[in-house]
Design a protein around this motif. Sequence first.
Motif, short mmCIF file in Angstrom:
data_model
loop_
_atom_site.label_atom_id
_atom_site.label_comp_id
_atom_site.label_asym_id
_atom_site.label_seq_id
_atom_site.Cartn_x
_atom_site.Cartn_y
_atom_site.Cartn_z
N PRO A 138 98.82 66.68 -13.29
CA PRO A 138 98.81 65.35 -13.89
C PRO A 138 99.00 64.26 -12.85
O PRO A 138 99.75 64.43 -11.89
CB PRO A 138 100.00 65.40 -14.87
N ILE A 139 98.30 63.17 -13.04
CA ILE A 139 98.38 62.05 -12.10
C ILE A 139 99.68 61.29 -12.32
O ILE A 139 100.03 60.94 -13.44
CB ILE A 139 97.19 61.10 -12.27
N THR A 140 100.41 61.05 -11.24
CA THR A 140 101.66 60.31 -11.33
C THR A 140 101.48 58.97 -10.61
O THR A 140 100.81 58.89 -9.58
CB THR A 140 102.81 61.10 -10.70
N TYR A 141 102.10 57.95 -11.17
CA TYR A 141 102.01 56.61 -10.60
C TYR A 141 103.39 56.18 -10.13
O TYR A 141 104.42 56.55 -10.71
CB TYR A 141 101.51 55.61 -11.65
N ASP A 142 103.41 55.38 -9.03
CA ASP A 142 104.67 54.84 -8.56
C ASP A 142 105.27 53.89 -9.59
O ASP A 142 106.50 53.82 -9.74
CB ASP A 142 104.46 54.08 -7.23
N TRP A 146 101.91 50.75 -18.04
CA TRP A 146 102.20 49.63 -18.93
C TRP A 146 102.84 48.48 -18.17
O TRP A 146 102.63 47.31 -18.49
CB TRP A 146 103.10 50.08 -20.09
N LEU A 147 103.63 48.82 -17.13
CA LEU A 147 104.28 47.77 -16.35
C LEU A 147 103.25 46.99 -15.54
O LEU A 147 103.36 45.76 -15.39
CB LEU A 147 105.32 48.39 -15.43
N ILE A 148 102.24 47.67 -15.03
CA ILE A 148 101.18 46.99 -14.28
C ILE A 148 100.40 46.05 -15.19
O ILE A 148 100.13 44.90 -14.83
CB ILE A 148 100.24 48.04 -13.65
N VAL A 153 99.19 40.48 -17.31
CA VAL A 153 99.17 39.55 -18.44
C VAL A 153 100.08 38.37 -18.19
O VAL A 153 99.72 37.21 -18.41
CB VAL A 153 99.55 40.29 -19.74
N ILE A 154 101.30 38.64 -17.73
CA ILE A 154 102.25 37.57 -17.44
C ILE A 154 101.71 36.64 -16.36
O ILE A 154 101.84 35.41 -16.44
CB ILE A 154 103.61 38.16 -17.03
N GLY A 155 101.09 37.21 -15.34
CA GLY A 155 100.50 36.39 -14.28
C GLY A 155 99.41 35.47 -14.80
O GLY A 155 99.34 34.30 -14.44
#
Length: 220
Positions: A138-142, A146-148, A153-155
């Motif tokens: 499985p691919i893991t992200y740093d 959802w945070l990205i 969106v906030i930017g």
Amino acid sequence: MLTAVLLLILLPPMVAQDLCKDSTEGFKVRLSIKTALGDNAYEWNESEMFLFQSTLAFAMRRHTKQDTYNIANILVCNDTQRVSFVFVVTSPDDLTKLIPKEQVEEAVRTSKHRINSAFLLSDMTLEFVGIPPTLAAPITYDSPPWLIVFGVVIGAVAVGILALLMSTVSKRRRAKDKDAGFAEEDDGRVKENGTALSSLGGKDGVYNQAFSNDDRFTQL
């Protein structure tokens, strides 16, 4: 004497074939070379079988961390023209002792992608019956995805608010400058030809001596 020599030469292969055919520790292999490569399909022959035995010996070495496995420990039987066969693995210390099926399965699963690459095949076209296809890790992200997305969106919202504020300030400034221009016109201080009317003496104008004696000359 000759009979004894022939027996010593022929006995190991015969024993090996019996170990392979009668064993329940073997795995059946099916290769779909034509399906995978089409017109570029290669012919399955003794050289390809040698390569298969070599890759299995490599898988056993890699899994057990032992360099004593070689092609003599990979026994093949029941091969067919449709490129299917059964293989078992024997112990490097005793060629009459088979390696447990579970250990062979773990070795195959560990090196399955290397075995596939050797034959230009995949899990679907190089099948070890009884061994499920290997699954990619499985691919893991740093950072969580959802945070990205939340940051993007906030930017975007922040940029939109900033643009709206700048537009509002600009409109108010233009409106203020326009109102100031109307106020100057009302006070009579609008400039003409670059000179303010107020600098010419105000509303009464400037007295001109050239026209002061008009009445006197008229009487004469």
